[in-house]
Design a protein around this motif. Structure first.
Motif, PDB file in Angstrom:
ATOM      1  N   GLN A  76      -2.297   7.878   3.329  1.00  0.00           N
ATOM      2  CA  GLN A  76      -2.456   6.904   4.408  1.00  0.00           C
ATOM      3  C   GLN A  76      -3.677   7.251   5.245  1.00  0.00           C
ATOM      4  O   GLN A  76      -3.966   8.421   5.490  1.00  0.00           O
ATOM      5  N   SER A  88      -8.972   1.694   1.151  1.00  0.00           N
ATOM      6  CA  SER A  88      -7.755   2.496   1.015  1.00  0.00           C
ATOM      7  C   SER A  88      -8.108   3.941   0.673  1.00  0.00           C
ATOM      8  O   SER A  88      -9.171   4.221   0.122  1.00  0.00           O
ATOM      9  N   ASN A 102      -1.357  -0.713  -3.136  1.00  0.00           N
ATOM     10  CA  ASN A 102      -2.134  -0.552  -1.904  1.00  0.00           C
ATOM     11  C   ASN A 102      -1.675  -1.544  -0.848  1.00  0.00           C
ATOM     12  O   ASN A 102      -1.235  -2.657  -1.155  1.00  0.00           O
ATOM     13  N   TRP A 104      -3.227  -2.946   3.006  1.00  0.00           N
ATOM     14  CA  TRP A 104      -4.280  -2.951   4.019  1.00  0.00           C
ATOM     15  C   TRP A 104      -3.792  -3.787   5.203  1.00  0.00           C
ATOM     16  O   TRP A 104      -3.188  -4.848   5.018  1.00  0.00           O
ATOM     17  N   SER A 152     -10.689   4.777  -4.122  1.00  0.00           N
ATOM     18  CA  SER A 152     -10.447   3.868  -3.012  1.00  0.00           C
ATOM     19  C   SER A 152     -10.672   2.426  -3.461  1.00  0.00           C
ATOM     20  O   SER A 152     -11.554   2.145  -4.285  1.00  0.00           O
ATOM     21  N   LEU A 166      -3.999   1.858   6.313  1.00  0.00           N
ATOM     22  CA  LEU A 166      -4.328   1.735   4.896  1.00  0.00           C
ATOM     23  C   LEU A 166      -3.468   2.693   4.075  1.00  0.00           C
ATOM     24  O   LEU A 166      -3.382   3.882   4.386  1.00  0.00           O
ATOM     25  N   SER A 168      -2.112   4.009   0.040  1.00  0.00           N
ATOM     26  CA  SER A 168      -2.189   4.055  -1.422  1.00  0.00           C
ATOM     27  C   SER A 168      -0.931   4.761  -1.918  1.00  0.00           C
ATOM     28  O   SER A 168      -0.614   5.855  -1.456  1.00  0.00           O
TER      29      SER A 168
END
Length: 205
Positions: A76, A88, A102, A104, A152, A166, A168
């Motif tokens: 994060q 991300s 992901n 956002w 990313s 953000l 992942s």
């Protein structure tokens, strides 16, 4: 879950484990995980806060045709700048056949149009309204990603915004000889494992 304030507290939803949680300068981001059972089908997930806030919340479920799908890595970033390009964090992928998920998010008073990365598939795009509203985009890789470090991925908003959160998340298929699925719900060859997304929900209370 993304909130438009860092005031007060947020309780973990019952039965869920906190995966990532950071406060930025103006927003709070939380990600939880749970191994679903048949009893979870059609149920609501409720997050309780100690104060009234605006937020967005998305729920996505992934299944595996062999073994048990599980989250094996996550990361994060709580952004501190205003930008239209929301990148991300990178995250480690240990098992072949894993998918990358992901999320956002942003905070602004402007209605935003999100554009996903070219290599991602949109699953949910919840948004609030009014001053200090927040909006989010949830997407995944749509198939297996390479073992190693998942790079990313950048999603963009139609205007610059701050308060980004953000995430992942790597979802792995478990044991059974993983193979990349060709389509959600596809039946794999015997003895093979695939991941397929279930329908995400954004109508959380």
């Amino acid at each position: 879950d993304l909130t438009n304030s860092i005031t007060g507290t947020i309780a973990n939803p019952a039965g869920w484990t906190l995966l990532q949680g950071k406060d930025g300068t103006a927003t709070r981001g939380r990600a939880w995980t749970k191994q679903a059972t048949a009893l979870d089908a059609g149920s609501n997930v409720t997050v309780t806060s100690s104060a009234t806030i605006k937020d967005t919340m998305s729920l996505a479920a992934y299944r595996s045709s062999g073994g048990a799908a599980s989250v094996t890595a996550s990361a994060q970033t709580a952004g501190t700048t205003t930008t239209a390009n929301h990148a991300s964090p990178t995250v480690a992928v240990a098992q072949a056949g894993s998918w990358l998920v992901n999320s956002w998010s942003e905070k602004s008073s402007t209605t935003q149009t999100w554009t996903k990365p070219a290599t991602s598939t949109t699953r949910a795009n919840p948004a609030g309204t009014g001053s200090g509203k927040v909006s989010s985009l949830l997407a995944d890789s749509g198939g297996a990603v390479a073992v190693g470090t998942a790079a990313s991925r950048t999603a963009t908003t139609s205007t610059a915004a701050g308060g980004e959160q953000l995430f992942s998340v790597v979802v792995s298929p478990g044991s059974g000889g993983p193979v990349q699925p060709t389509d959600p719900g596809t039946t794999p060859a015997p003895g093979h494992t695939t991941l397929a997304p279930q329908t995400p929900r954004t109508d959380m209370p």
